[in-house]
Motif scaffolding. Structure first.
Motif, mmCIF file in Angstrom:
data_model
loop_
_atom_site.group_PDB
_atom_site.id
_atom_site.type_symbol
_atom_site.label_atom_id
_atom_site.label_comp_id
_atom_site.label_asym_id
_atom_site.label_seq_id
_atom_site.Cartn_x
_atom_site.Cartn_y
_atom_site.Cartn_z
ATOM 1 N N LYS A 241 -1.654 -9.356 8.343
ATOM 2 C CA LYS A 241 -2.195 -7.998 8.442
ATOM 3 C C LYS A 241 -1.331 -6.972 7.711
ATOM 4 O O LYS A 241 -1.835 -5.968 7.210
ATOM 5 C CB LYS A 241 -2.363 -7.623 9.913
ATOM 6 N N VAL A 242 -0.021 -7.219 7.651
ATOM 7 C CA VAL A 242 0.872 -6.316 6.909
ATOM 8 C C VAL A 242 0.597 -6.436 5.418
ATOM 9 O O VAL A 242 0.502 -5.429 4.698
ATOM 10 C CB VAL A 242 2.348 -6.622 7.227
ATOM 11 N N ALA A 243 0.468 -7.672 4.940
ATOM 12 C CA ALA A 243 0.188 -7.897 3.513
ATOM 13 C C ALA A 243 -1.156 -7.281 3.129
ATOM 14 O O ALA A 243 -1.309 -6.749 2.013
ATOM 15 C CB ALA A 243 0.197 -9.395 3.213
ATOM 16 N N THR A 244 -2.117 -7.347 4.033
ATOM 17 C CA THR A 244 -3.427 -6.742 3.763
ATOM 18 C C THR A 244 -3.292 -5.238 3.544
ATOM 19 O O THR A 244 -3.850 -4.674 2.590
ATOM 20 C CB THR A 244 -4.401 -7.010 4.932
ATOM 21 N N SER A 245 -2.528 -4.572 4.406
ATOM 22 C CA SER A 245 -2.326 -3.131 4.268
ATOM 23 C C SER A 245 -1.634 -2.790 2.954
ATOM 24 O O SER A 245 -2.009 -1.838 2.254
ATOM 25 C CB SER A 245 -1.497 -2.604 5.445
ATOM 26 N N LEU A 246 -0.615 -3.570 2.594
ATOM 27 C CA LEU A 246 0.119 -3.315 1.347
ATOM 28 C C LEU A 246 -0.789 -3.492 0.135
ATOM 29 O O LEU A 246 -0.702 -2.735 -0.833
ATOM 30 C CB LEU A 246 1.325 -4.251 1.251
ATOM 31 N N ALA A 247 -1.688 -4.482 0.188
ATOM 32 C CA ALA A 247 -2.582 -4.743 -0.941
ATOM 33 C C ALA A 247 -3.600 -3.628 -1.137
ATOM 34 O O ALA A 247 -4.133 -3.455 -2.242
ATOM 35 C CB ALA A 247 -3.295 -6.075 -0.738
ATOM 36 N N LEU A 248 -3.847 -2.850 -0.091
ATOM 37 C CA LEU A 248 -4.859 -1.788 -0.164
ATOM 38 C C LEU A 248 -4.259 -0.386 -0.187
ATOM 39 O O LEU A 248 -4.981 0.597 -0.299
ATOM 40 C CB LEU A 248 -5.819 -1.903 1.027
ATOM 41 N N ASP A 249 -2.953 -0.298 -0.098
ATOM 42 C CA ASP A 249 -2.287 0.996 0.049
ATOM 43 C C ASP A 249 -2.566 1.943 -1.113
ATOM 44 O O ASP A 249 -2.610 3.161 -0.931
ATOM 45 C CB ASP A 249 -0.778 0.769 0.209
ATOM 46 N N HIS A 250 -2.793 1.389 -2.313
ATOM 47 C CA HIS A 250 -2.995 2.229 -3.501
ATOM 48 C C HIS A 250 -4.401 2.830 -3.570
ATOM 49 O O HIS A 250 -4.709 3.605 -4.489
ATOM 50 C CB HIS A 250 -2.739 1.402 -4.769
ATOM 51 N N LEU A 251 -5.268 2.492 -2.601
ATOM 52 C CA LEU A 251 -6.648 2.979 -2.638
ATOM 53 C C LEU A 251 -6.851 4.246 -1.811
ATOM 54 O O LEU A 251 -7.978 4.666 -1.579
ATOM 55 C CB LEU A 251 -7.603 1.884 -2.123
ATOM 56 N N ARG A 252 -5.755 4.879 -1.390
ATOM 57 C CA ARG A 252 -5.859 6.065 -0.542
ATOM 58 C C ARG A 252 -6.723 7.144 -1.187
ATOM 59 O O ARG A 252 -7.549 7.791 -0.530
ATOM 60 C CB ARG A 252 -4.458 6.589 -0.234
ATOM 61 N N ASP A 253 -6.524 7.381 -2.486
ATOM 62 C CA ASP A 253 -7.293 8.427 -3.184
ATOM 63 C C ASP A 253 -8.772 8.070 -3.295
ATOM 64 O O ASP A 253 -9.605 8.933 -3.594
ATOM 65 C CB ASP A 253 -6.713 8.657 -4.587
ATOM 66 N N GLU A 254 -9.094 6.783 -3.057
ATOM 67 C CA GLU A 254 -10.496 6.348 -3.118
ATOM 68 C C GLU A 254 -11.160 6.413 -1.747
ATOM 69 O O GLU A 254 -12.304 5.980 -1.576
ATOM 70 C CB GLU A 254 -10.559 4.896 -3.640
ATOM 71 N N GLY A 255 -10.423 6.921 -0.770
ATOM 72 C CA GLY A 255 -11.001 7.034 0.571
ATOM 73 C C GLY A 255 -10.800 5.801 1.425
ATOM 74 O O GLY A 255 -11.476 5.638 2.453
ATOM 75 N N VAL A 256 -9.859 4.929 1.030
ATOM 76 C CA VAL A 256 -9.520 3.738 1.814
ATOM 77 C C VAL A 256 -8.119 3.943 2.379
ATOM 78 O O VAL A 256 -7.142 4.026 1.635
ATOM 79 C CB VAL A 256 -9.573 2.455 0.961
ATOM 80 N N LEU A 257 -8.021 4.029 3.700
ATOM 81 C CA LEU A 257 -6.758 4.330 4.356
ATOM 82 C C LEU A 257 -6.251 3.110 5.111
ATOM 83 O O LEU A 257 -7.021 2.238 5.513
ATOM 84 C CB LEU A 257 -6.931 5.494 5.326
ATOM 85 N N THR A 258 -4.938 3.041 5.308
ATOM 86 C CA THR A 258 -4.340 1.966 6.088
ATOM 87 C C THR A 258 -3.570 2.557 7.266
ATOM 88 O O THR A 258 -3.191 3.726 7.247
ATOM 89 C CB THR A 258 -3.396 1.104 5.229
ATOM 90 N N ILE A 259 -3.331 1.757 8.281
ATOM 91 C CA ILE A 259 -2.652 2.207 9.490
ATOM 92 C C ILE A 259 -1.174 1.868 9.415
ATOM 93 O O ILE A 259 -0.803 0.763 8.996
ATOM 94 C CB ILE A 259 -3.274 1.533 10.730
ATOM 95 N N ASN A 260 -0.320 2.816 9.792
ATOM 96 C CA ASN A 260 1.117 2.548 9.832
ATOM 97 C C ASN A 260 1.406 1.401 10.799
ATOM 98 O O ASN A 260 0.785 1.295 11.862
ATOM 99 C CB ASN A 260 1.887 3.795 10.285
ATOM 100 N N LYS A 261 2.363 0.560 10.425
ATOM 101 C CA LYS A 261 2.663 -0.612 11.224
ATOM 102 C C LYS A 261 4.165 -0.784 11.381
ATOM 103 O O LYS A 261 4.947 -0.362 10.524
ATOM 104 C CB LYS A 261 2.084 -1.881 10.562
ATOM 105 N N ASP A 262 4.554 -1.423 12.475
ATOM 106 C CA ASP A 262 5.927 -1.865 12.655
ATOM 107 C C ASP A 262 5.875 -3.298 13.142
ATOM 108 O O ASP A 262 5.117 -3.621 14.074
ATOM 109 C CB ASP A 262 6.666 -0.988 13.674
#
Length: 951
Positions: free
Chosen positions: A675-696
């Motif tokens: 799930k962490v790798a999934t967020s990192l792979a999508l992190d650059h899409l923020r400007d496209e309206g795709v957001l990720t959740i902060n994780k620890d």
């Protein structure tokens, strides 16, 4: 191809060029909404199975199909009625879905009907049958179904629109003679026992009296009726049966509520009356039975099939099933007194195991079969029934009964206790388990029951005078059949199971996929169970570097062994089946039953033989199985949730040998499992309206060592939130996921990890929740996220109309949780319509709510009162962007939060092997397409996409 109610079916057109063609492979080059669904419809019309030509599920009803005179002369019109007012109506919906899936053929037209809890009748589209819950049905009825003004109008409609009715209503109004009396009044032929006989057999007290009158041993019982009971009378009954009035153990159950609802154990007179009054006050029944608890007994159930002609009854009892309750270290002593209740009967649990035939002396098995046959005849039952009972070995305390009663033997006592007039017909029900043991597929047994019923009605005689029974080519399911001599069949291995906490859902998914793909004549489909090796001693040195591979094995399964509720039960059944003495007994009994069946069935022109071979399971190492898949050029349909089925391991092994498989490839599987790798792979899409959740991310060992309060404070400070969501870093979408509101909640979760609990009981945390299944073994890495608050969606029935429900949603946060399937080729994935699932308990959807019929309320697509079509469109575009960025292919499911105004997507996780059970939202979403995609065609599409995999 069957013609389903409300369908505009291409195969019914006289000049349809696809009508006699074999099932083709689908070639999907485009996944635009219109292109995608249109290609499916064109291909679907060329298969033997049904449904994709249906127009969008609206108020069109059964009689909308125009059948020409030639078609009408040979097509039997069957009306399937489901629902009803009892607590078992969720099971009824599952039964209806199963019947609909398996009675399809060119000679059969199916119309679907639903009766709600208030006895309102509706004509529904076949698509609606795949709604997973009564709540789903009831919520959508006003907009998607045609209602009848009264039951009389409904019966008049049936009289003119169908040839015969197949009632699949369990409990009240289905088995108590209610629906039968209505149909008899309007001269509508129907499957099953008549109303008078139903009334007597359904009432457990009346049935017990009737059995005793007919010479059967019965269980001593006492009737509690309304508030009239005198405690002194019950005390006398306790004394008469040598029971202590304070601690004597009895079974308390409704007299007229099916075989599972409200059944409980009580101790003493006062406890018995308390539990009886609870049943009455809950409205389950006002007649309650108090029965002797049969200490040391074994429960059994037996299907009876009438193979006679007309009104001549010739019942044959199939191989009975022993129901064994199992208890593993329960802290509650009274748990060992538990009974085969609703949950154990219908939901996956390791607390019950089935043995077909029973592990009883062969003389007892014969006594059960003879007794059930006599009972069937003497009570005037028809077509089929399921009869439950108990075997008390001679070593147990004997019942007070005369020796000339039927059931008294030198080996012990056989008692019959419950008569089920409409046995459950879910995919893995007793009907199909026992029928498959003696040569019947799902389709063959259901069609045999329908055709047998037709013989009682002169006007239907022509439908049963000649062979209309569509028989598939005999297909062996054993892997060691070579492909030689089987030209024209495409080998498919459906693999399911594994060793994660989601293995039971995987079994349901794999079973559903296997049964749906069985319907295609050009496929040879083998079900395969992936399991941890029973014996690790054969591990070679070269294998030790990859324990996940070396310790796994695959069993190819014969038809009957797939039909189980848990993977453990399947494995036990495999071991039992290959034990020489057991295999010999089963074969002997199978041949005996099949000879009895053939004696009656072979006289009927519609019966063309048995279609399930007598086979044994075959065991392979995982590597041997992969090599065999390569040798026979099989395509592998992966239905293994979590573990090596979803983390890229199985994909890597298959890919290395060039074996086509369903779902995403190796890299995408690895990324999405983490799930962490999934967020990192999508992190650059923020400007496209795709957001990720902060994780620890924290290691389990660190959680166990650190002070709980310090860990809690560190987490809420770092993630800047007050409430946390905890989940395993590399496990399924529901396993181990919980909401933590305080340090005490974290302590409970941490202790569950330390104690290696298989599940966290309901309401263990500060905020109410359901059962939480835990990973086994416990995860080494855990993810902490801010718990995202969404607006609660509530269904309210407090409206002017008694039947209608409306959606209550305040919309303060403007975020809702959705799940959405994606399907297609890499780089051109298509988003299905998202679903909002209204949670029934807690904040996290349980495994049951996601994958099993009877729980959860799915809104597909989301109502415009919650999210506008424009925002929904933007959401789907972003879902497709996510899928293509992660290089998904085949199919997957994406869980996310969606902003109802902007359509922005906050990603939760991606499941590359999503649930494929009969009630999963993927099925709802496929049916919600502009041109609905029915389950069989949906799974066929996924299979065909595998052959076009981008390497």
């Amino acid at each position: 191809m069957a013609s389903l109610g409300c369908a505009s079916n291409l195969s019914l057109l006289p000049n349809n060029p696809c009508r006699n063609r074999p099932s083709p492979s689908l070639h999907l080059s485009s996944f635009s909404l219109s292109g995608f669904t249109q290609k499916l419809v064109t291909a679907a019309s060329c298969t033997k199975t049904v449904g994709v030509g249906v127009t969008r599920a609206t108020a069109q009803v059964a009689d909308a199909v125009v059948v020409d005179k030639e078609e009408k002369s040979r097509v039997l019109r069957v009306g399937v009625i489901c629902g009803g007012p009892s607590a078992e109506r969720g099971i009824s919906l599952n039964s209806a879905r199963s019947v609909l899936d398996h009675i399809q053929g060119e000679d059969l037209h199916v119309s679907c009907y639903y009766i709600d809890a208030h006895f309102n009748a509706f004509a529904i589209s076949s698509a609606q049958v795949y709604s997973n819950t009564p709540s789903d049905f009831d919520f959508k009825l006003e907009s998607l179904a045609q209602g009848f003004q009264s039951l009389s109008e409904f019966a008049e409609h049936l009289a003119g629109s169908v040839d015969i009715v197949f009632p699949v209503i369990h409990g009240r109004f289905g088995e108590d003679g209610g629906i039968q009396e209505l149909l008899e009044k309007y001269n509508v032929p129907f499957v099953g026992t008549g109303s008078k006989e139903c009334r007597q057999a359904f009432d457990k007290y009346d049935a017990s009296m009737g059995l005793s009158k007919h010479g059967f041993v019965t269980v001593p019982s006492f009737l509690v009726q309304g508030s009239e009971v005198n405690p002194d009378e019950l005390s006398e009954w306790f004394a008469g049966n040598h029971l202590d009035p304070n601690t004597g153990k009895v079974v308390v159950k409704p007299a007229r509520a099916g075989s599972s609802i409200g059944v409980t154990v009580a101790y003493g007179v006062n406890d018995s009356l308390t539990k009886a009054n609870e049943i009455i006050s809950q409205g389950i029944d006002d007649r309650v039975l108090v029965e002797l608890f049969l200490e040391g007994g074994s429960e059994f159930t037996a299907i009876v099939l009438d193979v006679g002609h007309g009104f001549d009854c010739q019942p044959v009892v199939l191989l009975p099933t022993e129901v064994e309750l199992q208890f593993q270290g329960s802290g509650d002593v009274r748990e060992k007194d538990a009974i085969f209740n609703y949950r154990r009967k219908y939901l996956p649990t390791q607390q019950v195991a089935y043995h077909t035939p029973p592990r009883f002396p062969i003389e007892i098995i014969q006594s059960i079969r003879v007794g059930a046959s006599l009972l069937f005849q003497r009570l005037g039952l028809r077509d089929f029934a399921r009869i439950d009972g108990w075997f008390l070995p001679s070593s147990t305390k004997a019942l007070a009964s005369s020796e000339d009663k039927f059931g008294m033997t030198e080996f012990g006592t056989v008692l019959f206790t419950d008569i089920n007039l409409i046995s459950g017909m879910e995919q893995t029900s007793f009907l199909f388990q026992q029928a498959s043991k003696v040569g019947f597929s799902h389709s063959n047994i259901l069609r045999s029951i329908i055709h047998r019923a037709c013989l009682r009605f002169p006007e239907l005689a022509t439908y049963s005078s000649k062979s209309g029974q569509l028989q598939k080519k005999s297909k062996s399911s054993k892997l060691n059949d070579t492909s030689e001599g089987r030209q024209g069949f495409r080998k498919v291995f459906v693999i399911f199971g594994g060793d994660t906490s989601e293995r039971q859902v995987s079994l349901m998914s794999g079973t559903n996929v296997w049964l749906n793909l069985q319907g295609f004549d050009d496929l040879d489909v083998t079900p395969c169970l992936l399991a941890r090796s029973i014996d690790h001693s054969s591990t070679t040195d070269s294998d030790k570097t990859d324990p996940n591979v070396s310790s796994m094995e695959v069993w190819s399964l014969p038809y009957s062994l797939v039909l189980r509720h848990t993977t453990e039960e399947v494995l036990d059944a495999c071991m039992e089946a290959i034990e020489p003495a057991r295999a010999a007994l089963t074969s002997h009994l199978r041949n005996q039953v099949m000879n009895e069946l053939a004696e009656g069935l072979m006289k009927h022109g519609w019966f063309t033989g048995f279609d399930i071979a007598d086979e044994l399971p075959v065991r392979y190492s995982l590597k041997e199985w992969i090599q065999f898949a390569k040798e026979v050029e099989a395509t592998v349909f992966i239905a293994v949730h979590g573990g090596i089925g979803e983390d890229g391991t199985l994909q890597s092994l298959l890919g290395a040998e060039g074996i086509p498989y369903t779902g995403p490839g190796i890299t995408a599987s690895k990324i999405c499992m983490d799930k962490v790798a999934t967020s990192l792979a999508l992190d650059h899409l923020r400007d496209e309206g795709v957001l990720t959740i902060n994780k620890d991310v924290k290691k389990k060992e660190d959680l166990l060592k650190m002070p709980i309060l310090q860990t809690w404070n560190d987490l809420i400070s770092k993630l800047q939130c007050e409430t946390l969501c905890i989940k395993p870093a590399r496990d399924g979408c529901s396993t181990g996921v919980a909401r933590l509101c305080c340090a005490e909640d974290l302590a409970v979760y941490t202790k569950a990890l330390d104690d290696c609990l298989l599940r966290i009981p309901p309401n263990s945390f500060s905020k109410a929740h359901g059962m939480i299944e835990m990973p086994n073994p416990p995860p080494e890495l855990l993810i902490f996220e801010p718990f995202v608050e969404t607006d609660e969606i509530v269904l309210s029935s407090k409206t002017v109309s008694e039947n209608s429900q409306r959606l209550l949603w305040k919309g303060h946060s403007r975020w809702v949780e959705v799940t959405v399937g994606v399907i297609g080729k890499r780089g051109s994935m298509h988003s299905l319509s998202p679903s909002i699932t209204v949670k029934e308990t807690g904040d996290i959807l349980s495994l049951e709510e996601k994958f099993q019929g009877g729980t959860g309320i799915n809104l597909t697509p989301p109502p415009v009162s919650i999210i506008s079509n424009e925002a929904l469109g933007r959401c789907k575009q972003r879902i497709e962007l996510i899928a293509n960025t992660l290089q998904l292919e085949g199919f997957s499911r994406i869980d996310a939060f969606v902003n109802v105004d902007s359509g922005e997507v906050l990603i939760i996780e991606v499941n590359t092997v999503p649930g494929m059970t009969p009630s999963t939202v993927l099925i709802h979403q496929a049916l919600a397409e502009q041109l609905p995609i029915y389950p069989h065609q949906f799974f066929r599409t996924l299979l065909d996409l595998a052959s076009e995999r981008v390497v």
